[in-house]
Write a protein that holds these residues in place. Structure first.
Motif, PDB file in Angstrom:
ATOM      1  N   SER A 266       0.849  -1.189   0.000  1.00  0.00           N
ATOM      2  CA  SER A 266       0.000   0.000   0.000  1.00  0.00           C
ATOM      3  C   SER A 266       0.887   1.242   0.000  1.00  0.00           C
ATOM      4  O   SER A 266       1.796   1.367   0.809  1.00  0.00           O
ATOM      5  CB  SER A 266      -0.903  -0.019   1.237  1.00  0.00           C
ATOM      6  OG  SER A 266      -1.597   1.209   1.338  1.00  0.00           O
ATOM      7  N   ARG A 267       0.641   2.131  -0.936  1.00  0.00           N
ATOM      8  CA  ARG A 267       1.456   3.325  -1.054  1.00  0.00           C
ATOM      9  C   ARG A 267       0.901   4.482  -0.224  1.00  0.00           C
ATOM     10  O   ARG A 267      -0.230   4.451   0.219  1.00  0.00           O
ATOM     11  CB  ARG A 267       1.527   3.769  -2.520  1.00  0.00           C
ATOM     12  CG  ARG A 267       2.385   2.863  -3.333  1.00  0.00           C
ATOM     13  CD  ARG A 267       2.466   3.312  -4.777  1.00  0.00           C
ATOM     14  NE  ARG A 267       3.337   2.387  -5.484  1.00  0.00           N
ATOM     15  CZ  ARG A 267       4.654   2.487  -5.514  1.00  0.00           C
ATOM     16  NH1 ARG A 267       5.254   3.492  -4.914  1.00  0.00           N
ATOM     17  NH2 ARG A 267       5.374   1.600  -6.147  1.00  0.00           N
ATOM     18  N   TYR A 268       1.713   5.496  -0.069  1.00  0.00           N
ATOM     19  CA  TYR A 268       1.303   6.762   0.529  1.00  0.00           C
ATOM     20  C   TYR A 268       0.151   7.285  -0.315  1.00  0.00           C
ATOM     21  O   TYR A 268       0.279   7.417  -1.534  1.00  0.00           O
ATOM     22  CB  TYR A 268       2.494   7.721   0.488  1.00  0.00           C
ATOM     23  CG  TYR A 268       2.258   9.107   1.033  1.00  0.00           C
ATOM     24  CD1 TYR A 268       2.610   9.401   2.343  1.00  0.00           C
ATOM     25  CD2 TYR A 268       1.739  10.114   0.238  1.00  0.00           C
ATOM     26  CE1 TYR A 268       2.448  10.679   2.851  1.00  0.00           C
ATOM     27  CE2 TYR A 268       1.563  11.395   0.733  1.00  0.00           C
ATOM     28  CZ  TYR A 268       1.919  11.674   2.042  1.00  0.00           C
ATOM     29  OH  TYR A 268       1.765  12.940   2.539  1.00  0.00           O
ATOM     30  N   ASN A 269      -1.001   7.521   0.313  1.00  0.00           N
ATOM     31  CA  ASN A 269      -2.166   7.935  -0.456  1.00  0.00           C
ATOM     32  C   ASN A 269      -3.103   8.736   0.435  1.00  0.00           C
ATOM     33  O   ASN A 269      -3.733   8.205   1.340  1.00  0.00           O
ATOM     34  CB  ASN A 269      -2.871   6.683  -0.994  1.00  0.00           C
ATOM     35  CG  ASN A 269      -4.104   7.025  -1.808  1.00  0.00           C
ATOM     36  OD1 ASN A 269      -4.407   8.194  -2.052  1.00  0.00           O
ATOM     37  ND2 ASN A 269      -4.819   5.987  -2.233  1.00  0.00           N
ATOM     38  N   LYS A 271      -5.814  10.100  -0.406  1.00  0.00           N
ATOM     39  CA  LYS A 271      -7.230   9.985  -0.784  1.00  0.00           C
ATOM     40  C   LYS A 271      -7.739   8.554  -0.650  1.00  0.00           C
ATOM     41  O   LYS A 271      -8.712   8.171  -1.275  1.00  0.00           O
ATOM     42  CB  LYS A 271      -7.408  10.466  -2.226  1.00  0.00           C
ATOM     43  CG  LYS A 271      -7.110  11.956  -2.377  1.00  0.00           C
ATOM     44  CD  LYS A 271      -7.577  12.464  -3.723  1.00  0.00           C
ATOM     45  CE  LYS A 271      -7.247  13.934  -3.900  1.00  0.00           C
ATOM     46  NZ  LYS A 271      -6.058  14.130  -4.744  1.00  0.00           N
ATOM     47  N   ARG A 272      -7.045   7.746   0.172  1.00  0.00           N
ATOM     48  CA  ARG A 272      -7.458   6.352   0.312  1.00  0.00           C
ATOM     49  C   ARG A 272      -8.821   6.251   0.992  1.00  0.00           C
ATOM     50  O   ARG A 272      -9.080   6.919   1.997  1.00  0.00           O
ATOM     51  CB  ARG A 272      -6.414   5.587   1.120  1.00  0.00           C
ATOM     52  CG  ARG A 272      -6.784   4.106   1.285  1.00  0.00           C
ATOM     53  CD  ARG A 272      -5.717   3.336   1.991  1.00  0.00           C
ATOM     54  NE  ARG A 272      -5.641   3.714   3.406  1.00  0.00           N
ATOM     55  CZ  ARG A 272      -5.013   2.993   4.321  1.00  0.00           C
ATOM     56  NH1 ARG A 272      -4.389   1.876   3.977  1.00  0.00           N
ATOM     57  NH2 ARG A 272      -4.956   3.388   5.577  1.00  0.00           N
ATOM     58  N   PRO A 283      -6.857   8.570   4.944  1.00  0.00           N
ATOM     59  CA  PRO A 283      -5.563   8.789   4.284  1.00  0.00           C
ATOM     60  C   PRO A 283      -4.506   7.820   4.810  1.00  0.00           C
ATOM     61  O   PRO A 283      -4.503   7.506   5.997  1.00  0.00           O
ATOM     62  CB  PRO A 283      -5.192  10.220   4.676  1.00  0.00           C
ATOM     63  CG  PRO A 283      -6.429  10.838   5.187  1.00  0.00           C
ATOM     64  CD  PRO A 283      -7.284   9.736   5.720  1.00  0.00           C
ATOM     65  N   THR A 287       4.068   4.026   3.738  1.00  0.00           N
ATOM     66  CA  THR A 287       4.221   3.088   2.636  1.00  0.00           C
ATOM     67  C   THR A 287       4.323   1.712   3.275  1.00  0.00           C
ATOM     68  O   THR A 287       5.157   1.500   4.162  1.00  0.00           O
ATOM     69  CB  THR A 287       5.498   3.383   1.829  1.00  0.00           C
ATOM     70  OG1 THR A 287       5.495   4.769   1.474  1.00  0.00           O
ATOM     71  CG2 THR A 287       5.578   2.528   0.583  1.00  0.00           C
ATOM     72  N   ASP A 376       5.673  11.533   1.168  1.00  0.00           N
ATOM     73  CA  ASP A 376       5.917  10.265   0.486  1.00  0.00           C
ATOM     74  C   ASP A 376       7.407  10.178   0.134  1.00  0.00           C
ATOM     75  O   ASP A 376       7.873  10.883  -0.757  1.00  0.00           O
ATOM     76  CB  ASP A 376       5.069  10.207  -0.793  1.00  0.00           C
ATOM     77  CG  ASP A 376       5.208   8.884  -1.528  1.00  0.00           C
ATOM     78  OD1 ASP A 376       6.040   8.046  -1.097  1.00  0.00           O
ATOM     79  OD2 ASP A 376       4.487   8.682  -2.519  1.00  0.00           O
TER      80      ASP A 376
END
Ligand SMILES: [Zn+2]
Length: 426
Positions: A266-269, A271-272, A283, A287, A376
């Protein structure tokens, strides 16, 4: 026919990279060697084993040098002489359980021990020669370094591309360490290419004893080529760093990832949205690197541990302050390996991957702060490590010139398709 044209082209390229005279000479020699038959006497530990009855064994619990010799018909005065006069060369009380030894016995019916060879380690050994007057001496096996070139085009993973060619696993490790700062190994792409030059170590010409550190490498990721040359940056501390063809240090102050050979789950996001929480905005300011439980987690840069504790959803975690600008945090550990206040170096193991806190599977959640804000790290332009000193540059460029040429001349070995292999075998 076109298939052979391809092979022909490859040979042409090869020839243009090598000195023609030299390669012809070696070929001529090879043919000569093929016709002449000379009996080869192989000496081991300096002895021709054909002259003896050979007993290979290892030291067992309760074994003593004296007992071993007595049972092999060596008379007591000789044993006493070794024990007393050669204490410095061979301390009989210090033979260790599990160490290999060889007894060379006379070929006649008496089978009396003539020579005792004790392996101190893989390279060093001690010889006790019991023939005539007794002597003991230390010796070492011949260690030979063989230069090896390798290349590959990545189809699935780097380790697979390397292992496919029978190259030491340490080369994979070494290569990913060299490029750990410049290439995101989690985003390797099909078609990425590499070339390496390194030496293999052999004992007595035949026993493989591992790969030496990579001397020069080339990695083409996503169409961008990066050269790497090992160069002693600081001769006083004998620090070897890797630099590119313009003498830029490939090291950064931060590693790209806190674990080796895992995958980003799972990436830095910011808007998750998560179904579990009714698609509410959750959010993800870290990472996530999925890796098996127990995988070592490394500090991505030097720094001081500011937290090593267990707290709610974070589970067991470590936080490191690197300097006034940067801090990093590592969550969901199985166990921490550092305490608050400890100073850690980049690459030090600070804990192990686990599932503590709020997590669905084993992974480390890696968080990165710049000036107090979570960012990120994969999108950050990370600070460069110390460049090569101006005074060393002329020597460096002279040093890498032949290595670069050699690298450029390495051909990529493409894996032949199975149907082609079949045709070739017929
Ligand atoms: Zn996370």
């Amino acid at each position: 026919m076109h298939k052979y044209w391809g092979i022909f082209m490859a040979l042409m390229l090869l020839a243009s990279c090598k000195e023609d005279n030299a390669s012809q000479e070696t070929q001529g020699k090879k043919e000569e060697l093929a016709i002449v038959h000379v009996p080869i006497i192989v000496k081991q530990y300096g002895f021709n084993f054909d002259d003896f009855t050979v007993q290979h064994d290892t030291v067992r619990n309760g074994d003593s040098f004296g007992e071993l010799m007595l049972s092999n018909k060596v008379d007591y005065p000789k044993i006493a002489k070794i024990t007393q006069d050669y204490k410095d060369t061979f301390d009989v009380r210090k033979i260790r359980v599990g160490k290999p030894y060889v007894i060379l016995k006379s070929k006649d019916t008496t089978e009396q021990a003539q020579v005792f060879i004790y392996e101190n380690d893989a390279i060093n050994f001690t010889v006790v020669d019991l023939r005539d007057s007794v002597v003991a001496y230390k010796d070492r096996k011949e260690v030979k370094y063989v230069e090896r070139e390798a290349s590959g085009i990545i189809a699935t993973s780097l380790s697979e591309a390397i292992l496919e060619q029978g190259i030491d696993y340490n080369v994979t490790n070494n290569l990913s360490d060299i490029y750990a700062w410049t290439i995101d190994f989690f985003r390797l792409q099909k078609g990425d290419k590499f070339k390496v030059i390194y030496k293999e170590k052999y004992i007595n010409d035949s026993i493989y004893a591992g790969a030496e550190p990579i001397e020069a490498a080339f990695f083409e990721h996503n169409g961008t080529p990066i050269y790497a040359f090992a160069y002693e940056n600081d001769s006083l501390k004998s620090i070897v760093d890797y630099f590119d063809e313009e003498a830029n240090n490939l090291r950064r102050t931060f590693l790209r990832a806190p674990v080796k050979f895992s995958r980003i789950s799972s990436r830095y996001n910011l808007k998750r949205r998560i179904r579990y929480y009714g698609y509410k905005l959750r959010p993800h300011k870290g990472t996530d690197y999925a890796a098996p439980i127990g995988t070592p987690i490394m500090a991505t840069a030097d720094g001081t541990v500011t937290e090593s504790t267990r707290k709610g959803g974070n589970g067991k975690y470590v936080k490191i302050r690197h300097n006034g600008t940067y801090s990093t945090q590592y969550l969901h550990m199985k166990k921490q390996n550092v305490r608050k206040g400890e100073f850690v170096r980049q690459g030090d193991v600070i804990g192990w991957v686990g599932m503590t806190g709020n997590t669905g599977g084993p992974h480390v959640c890696y968080r990165f702060w710049r000036n107090g804000r979570q960012v990120d790290p994969l999108k950050e332009e990370l600070p460069l490590a110390e460049p090569l000193a101006e005074a060393l540059r002329p020597d460096y460029f002279e040093f890498i010139a032949p290595l670069k040429e050699q690298l450029d001349c390495i051909e990529y070995i493409e894996k032949p398709k199975e149907e082609e292999l079949l045709t070739l075998n017929q």
